[in-house]
Enzyme design. Structure first.
Site, PDB file in Angstrom:
ATOM      1  CG  HIS A 193      -1.821  -1.175   1.300  1.00 14.85           C
ATOM      2  ND1 HIS A 193      -1.409  -2.415   1.705  1.00 14.85           N
ATOM      3  CD2 HIS A 193      -3.139  -1.300   0.992  1.00 14.85           C
ATOM      4  CE1 HIS A 193      -2.428  -3.260   1.655  1.00 14.85           C
ATOM      5  NE2 HIS A 193      -3.487  -2.625   1.232  1.00 14.85           N
ATOM      6  CG  ASP A 212     -11.167   9.044   5.269  1.00 10.56           C
ATOM      7  OD1 ASP A 212     -11.741   9.926   5.907  1.00 10.56           O
ATOM      8  OD2 ASP A 212     -10.314   9.282   4.395  1.00 10.56           O
ATOM      9  N   GLY A 213     -11.005   4.808   7.040  1.00  9.14           N
ATOM     10  CA  GLY A 213     -11.540   3.490   7.373  1.00  9.14           C
ATOM     11  C   GLY A 213     -11.665   3.314   8.874  1.00  9.14           C
ATOM     12  CG  HIS A 247      -5.828   1.649  -0.745  1.00  9.54           C
ATOM     13  ND1 HIS A 247      -5.692   2.161   0.514  1.00  9.54           N
ATOM     14  CD2 HIS A 247      -6.146   0.336  -0.578  1.00  9.54           C
ATOM     15  CE1 HIS A 247      -5.927   1.210   1.406  1.00  9.54           C
ATOM     16  NE2 HIS A 247      -6.205   0.098   0.764  1.00  9.54           N
ATOM     17  NE  ARG A 283     -24.021 -14.321  38.303  1.00 14.00           N
ATOM     18  CZ  ARG A 283     -24.958 -13.410  38.511  1.00 14.00           C
ATOM     19  NH1 ARG A 283     -24.753 -12.156  38.201  1.00 14.00           N
ATOM     20  NH2 ARG A 283     -26.124 -13.756  39.028  1.00 14.00           N
ATOM     21  CD  GLU A 327     -20.947  -5.014  24.513  1.00 21.09           C
ATOM     22  OE1 GLU A 327     -20.880  -4.323  23.471  1.00 21.09           O
ATOM     23  OE2 GLU A 327     -21.974  -5.076  25.224  1.00 21.09           O
ATOM     24  CG  PHE A 363     -23.237  -9.596  24.571  1.00 24.52           C
ATOM     25  CD1 PHE A 363     -24.019 -10.060  23.515  1.00 24.52           C
ATOM     26  CD2 PHE A 363     -23.879  -9.196  25.724  1.00 24.52           C
ATOM     27  CE1 PHE A 363     -25.414 -10.113  23.614  1.00 24.52           C
ATOM     28  CE2 PHE A 363     -25.262  -9.235  25.834  1.00 24.52           C
ATOM     29  CZ  PHE A 363     -26.036  -9.699  24.776  1.00 24.52           C
ATOM     30  CG  HIS A 406     -25.022 -13.978  32.873  1.00 24.15           C
ATOM     31  ND1 HIS A 406     -24.108 -13.305  33.652  1.00 24.15           N
ATOM     32  CD2 HIS A 406     -26.229 -13.739  33.421  1.00 24.15           C
ATOM     33  CE1 HIS A 406     -24.737 -12.681  34.635  1.00 24.15           C
ATOM     34  NE2 HIS A 406     -26.028 -12.939  34.537  1.00 24.15           N
ATOM     35  CG  ASP A 431     -31.951 -11.863  29.943  1.00 28.82           C
ATOM     36  OD1 ASP A 431     -33.101 -11.453  30.206  1.00 28.82           O
ATOM     37  OD2 ASP A 431     -30.928 -11.355  30.418  1.00 28.82           O
ATOM     38  CG  HIS A 479     -29.127 -11.882  26.340  1.00 30.59           C
ATOM     39  ND1 HIS A 479     -29.836 -11.431  25.262  1.00 30.59           N
ATOM     40  CD2 HIS A 479     -28.831 -10.782  27.086  1.00 30.59           C
ATOM     41  CE1 HIS A 479     -29.983 -10.110  25.354  1.00 30.59           C
ATOM     42  NE2 HIS A 479     -29.381  -9.697  26.438  1.00 30.59           N
TER      43      HIS A 479
END
Lengths: 672, 672
Positions: free
Chosen positions: A35, A162-163, A266, A361, A415, A441, A465, A473, A477
């Site tokens: 590049h 910009d990316g 580019h 947890r 996250e 997540f 979880h 949920d 989830h």
């Protein structure tokens, strides 16, 4: 100003920058891949930055108090490699530039952490550099607060395209930085108005300056090819008023090429003929890869200009009282405090005595209470699930613009930004970052988790979880494929502890490795303490071990992890009562078990028995243990999920999906 | 205004809204789990929206020209369920509300697509609803352009919380919507200033209004508990001036509860005692789950108010010329055009005749050229890699604010926003969306890809540069674990075709399913045509098949996919020359092979032979084929990756990582 006018207006700076441009063109041409457009466009800005502001000493790439320079637009790697070469980084020889993008060179297509000194992190996946830089800047603020500006006082500079700014992660990063008022974070935006598909305007009409200001940034701008204007902007940028800084550098991609200002420049070599023409336009009369001596000398002086600052810093460190010096040196080294092991041992001992029934947890929180009190280098946080992830312990204090001593970060519902910032905090040095969200997540932060693995950064992801045990949920989830995804990722430890003892052991491993990120997959629901040994050995380090031996030579081996170990133990009771000698193997970390020697693996999983794996997730990662590792010699089966979950109370879901001791016993009987 | 004043100012609207609030409190209490705070906070806004503006007919939930209502803040599902119940959606009975979050009910913890009519999509993972809504709005603009406003003219309404706006995906979505000028997209922001960890200000200081305006949105605001003010704002919002609309609805979470305005009311039941108190404050004297008849009647009238509009629309459809009516009906039905099959057949026939050597990404382009010309329902795009993904074909035209007829979208560097928008385009009806990026960047869109699988939306993800064959860009861009991740995801077809014929077959399957998203993993590098049959059967539909038979009963079976099939064929040549009868099995889609009957699977993979799998990725998804499926009866091995890739020309990488015909032959010899 046109091209020639710019050159004549400041020939010295022009030539410094053109050395970068020429090397970038030449290396991309030699590789026949790469590049050139971005280095050609940002060479002027980078030259002024390195010449006037960047605090570094090429002779000591890892000097702790250096400014951090992060090329978020990683495809422009030749900009960075040229700068490292020209300023005198020893490893970055001309041969390395000539071998750009070749096997075994340190000059990979995108900058790779640990390949070359001076590369602060791996970049290339867009937005990651920017978002990780937020973590660097957090760590700098914290170290300055903790040890004083005499020992830590540097900036974090980012070059972003910009990316990077279009990727969603940039929003998470910039809003976090704005809220935390990271005034020593300076982002140089390569505003060339071109993306691969064409003009930025094809796909975006955002007023980036207004966007950043909306989140508390200070925005400056400059003609990115006018050294004087760049200097003015950077001189303003370094005045920390608490707001992070975006400098809109208006540039031309592929500056000087026929295809300047198009995406054609580019991502591919210019071609030998075109390079000759561009050299002519630059007034650069030197052959490929040749930089004349006077320019070499000028660049080497830039590479050495930080030496006196570094020596003064060394002197300040040497002048510290011995205990402070030792403490600071340990923190900088990344070595884990000796206080960790006894803290973990105490948690384990108490667990084995008290036999508490609790969610892992919650177990993790108990471990963190001990760990965070014992060692100062942990920095915690959560993506807006603090009370659910159990990541905040009493001693930490909240890190924000008012309290730089705080060791806990409210990352907000970000996250991805959190994971990147965690990597940056740890990469910077001085701290080890952990952060929480729901296991499902992990999807939102996959790119940064992968980068942690690729770089070998020991970030700790606290993922609670972790199954249908989440309950009502519902399937959005409830992770089912995520353990497969994580276990498939190279250089990643996926811990799924079964009780407080295994949780403590997993934390110990996660906080002592220097090269591997860890996931702690933790239950929402309560679990009994399953360990009965004396806790002297960290059995989780084995990856898998015999948790309950069979009453005689085992006919059945039940393998399980996390919340399903309880089910395996209950099934064993029934089978043993029926006269079937049954062993239970706990597997808190498959990846570590895979690295054990064959003899140990055979000991744990003897050939010729029925094997059943029990995990409230998909089967894929278990196949090698069920069918391989000597498993082929007898029958095997799996108790777990074969699709998405559902919304209902957890106990009903376990029954509904047949993840119970009864079903395990039935399956075992059918296989014998 | 305080609470009592608001009530007395507009008692009729108050009571309508309070019916929602009461049902939400009651259902969460009955489930002993759920999120009452959001429905209590947004009930007033939703009431005015449904009463005055939302175009729908509860008796015909799937009426094509209804407004779409998307609850991006999906945890507030009881808001939606209450509305569906009160307005008379047949399925949404009081019993369903009583069984909120219970196994088998249609009232899952988060709204689940296909569970209940009136649920336009699955939401819960934050930001997804917002970003998918952009796709709904794109499809509406396109259908209106294609069929006229008489047949398609409706709005897309979104309720979004602070969480949705903090997620990075919201930035990708809002900038895309702003650029495309989707003026009939209206986002109602539940601006309650609370997240789970506490005040929004803990983690964010963004001026959201300025942020949206920076990307071309029109921003309105209202007191979210004042019906008159809400009405004023919504009346302005519906005036389409080309800018999408954000309505800042200032609300109180858990409106009326003691813990109003705190995160304490976000995600758990209020408790029976508290509910009595809140009912009192509301002036709501009815028992649990009871809505008085007059209010029931008023809500049912709201549910029926769209009937006349629907009947008028039906009449307009009926009045169409027969061919237009048929065409429109087919598009609305989602049925794939009959023209697809012959177009695919023609590509296959030509391929088998010409035997072109080309990259499968190029093969995909050739298929798309035929498909896009033959059927009108495809909408393509790429996340700024158009020329690399080969996703743009000549007929499409660019969809933007100037050309609503265009069938190609420059999504920009927004993989996540693209994937969500694709889901929305297909969910809306009338179109099937495909979109491209590099396979490695599946990571950036994982949450939306998972949602496609969970919802059963047949989005087609065109994922090129699918291995180390990508070459010099290096490990950040080289997927190794991604095939495992995708194959582990339920209800997802991961196609990795070996040549143009398989690519055409994969496209045919991807474009005819109504319930499963597809990934096409495509090579950067050229590949020979490997198919030699007559192409009459879609063998890819079998998932795996015998590509080259052994010269006698096979002693070795080589399994492979995509770019490594060529290697398997070369290895077979050598082995056969050495007198070892060797079969090559092509496995373009493991998931489909798994669904074949046992007899076919045994036919393809006979027991008792040496088995070797060859894929330039990690082994995990191959274990069941190597060790299971009768594989245990003989030896097996894997030729592929066991860690991250590297930066170098592709042929060198294949050699470096030992993914060659020579290594395959050596391994086969060692196993015999």
């Amino acid at each position: 100003m046109d091209f020639a006018e710019r050159r004549s207006s400041d020939l010295a700076t022009w030539n410094l920058a053109t050395a970068i441009r020429a090397l970038a063109m030449d290396a991309v041409q030699a590789a026949n891949s790469g590049h050139p457009g971005m280095p050609m466009g940002m060479a002027d800005v980078a030259t002024v930055l390195f010449r006037d502001h960047l605090k570094f000493d090429a002779a000591a790439p890892n000097w702790f108090d250096r400014d951090r320079f992060i090329l978020s637009a990683g495809h422009g790697s030749m900009l960075l490699y040229s700068l490292l070469h020209l300023t005198g980084y020893e490893q970055m020889t001309l041969d390395q530039l000539r071998n750009f993008r070749q096997l075994g060179s340190i000059t990979a297509g995108h900058p790779e952490y640990r390949h070359a000194e001076g590369v602060e992190m791996t970049t290339g996946p867009l937005g990651q550099g920017f978002a990780t830089a937020v973590g660097f800047a957090i760590a700098e603020e914290k170290m300055r607060a903790e040890f004083g500006a005499d020992l830590c006082d540097h900036r974090t500079w980012v070059i972003s395209g910009d990316g990077c700014l279009m990727e969603g992660i940039s929003q998470e990063a910039l809003t976090l930085a704005g809220r935390l008022r990271l005034g020593k974070l300076i982002v140089l935006w390569d505003d060339n108005k071109i993306t691969i598909d064409g003009r930025v305007a094809l796909s975006d009409a955002t007023d980036q300056k207004a966007r950043f200001e909306a989140s508390g940034w200070r925005v400056l701008e400059c003609d990115g090819h006018d050294p004087a204007d760049i200097a003015t902007a950077l001189n303003k940028a370094i005045k920390d008023d608490g707001r992070p800084v975006l400098v809109d550098c208006r540039t031309f991609i592929g500056y000087g090429a026929s295809k300047q200002d198009t995406s054609g420049v580019h991502g591919s070599p210019l071609g030998a003929e075109e390079i000759v023409k561009v050299r002519g336009a630059y007034g650069w009369e030197h052959p490929d890869f040749v930089v004349p001596d006077d320019l070499r000398e000028a660049w080497l002086q830039i590479g050495a200009k930080g030496r006196s600052a570094r020596e003064a810093w060394n002197a300040r460190v040497d002048a510290l009282p011995a205990d402070q010096r030792t403490a600071f040196a340990r923190r900088v080294s990344g070595e884990t405090s000796d206080a960790l092991a006894p803290a973990i041992a105490a948690v384990k001992a108490k667990a084995l005595a008290d036999k508490p029934k609790l969610a892992t947890r919650k177990a993790s929180e108990m471990v963190l209470e001990a760990v965070n009190a014992a060692i100062p280098e942990t920095v915690g946080g959560s993506a807006d699930l603090t009370g659910s992830n159990n990541t905040l312990t009493p001693d930490l204090g909240i890190f924000n613009d008012q309290n730089r001593h705080g060791r806990y970060i409210y990352y907000g519902i970000r996250e991805h930004g959190m994971a990147a910032a965690m990597n940056g905090i740890t990469l910077h040095g001085g701290y080890r970052a952990y952060g929480g969200t729901f296991l499902c997540f992990a999807d939102y932060m996959r790119p940064s988790m992968r980068l942690a693995a690729l770089m070998g950064v020991p970030s700790v992801f606290v993922m609670t979880h972790d199954s249908i045990g989440l309950g009502e949920d519902g399937p959005t989830h409830q992770p089912v494929e995520h353990l497969a995804m994580l276990r498939a990722t190279p250089n990643t430890w996926t811990f799924r502890p079964a009780d407080l003892v295994e949780t403590a052991e997993a934390w110990q491993l996660a906080l002592t490795t220097d090269t591997t990120p860890s996931i702690l997959a933790l239950s929402r629901q309560n679990l009994p303490l399953v360990r009965q040994d004396d806790g002297a050995e960290n059995l989780t380090a084995r990856g898998a071990y015999v948790l309950r031996e069979a009453s005689a030579a085992p006919r059945v081996v039940l393998m399980s992890s996390g919340s399903e170990v309880e089910i395996a133990l209950a099934a064993r009771e029934t089978l043993e009562a029926e006269g079937v000698p049954t062993r239970v193997v706990s597997i808190p970390c498959m990846e570590l078990f895979r690295t054990q020697d064959a003899e140990y693996r055979r000991e744990v999983l003897p050939a010729g028995t029925v094997r059943i794996a029990i995990e409230a997730a998909l089967r894929m990662p278990w196949d090698w243990l069920l069918l391989g590792e000597g498993g082929a010699e007898a029958k095997s089966g799996f108790i777990g999920m074969d699709g998405f979950g559902a919304s209902a109370p957890a106990p009903e879901l376990y029954k509904h999906f047949g993840i119970t001791a009864d079903e395990t016993v039935k399956l075992a009987r059918s296989l014998m």
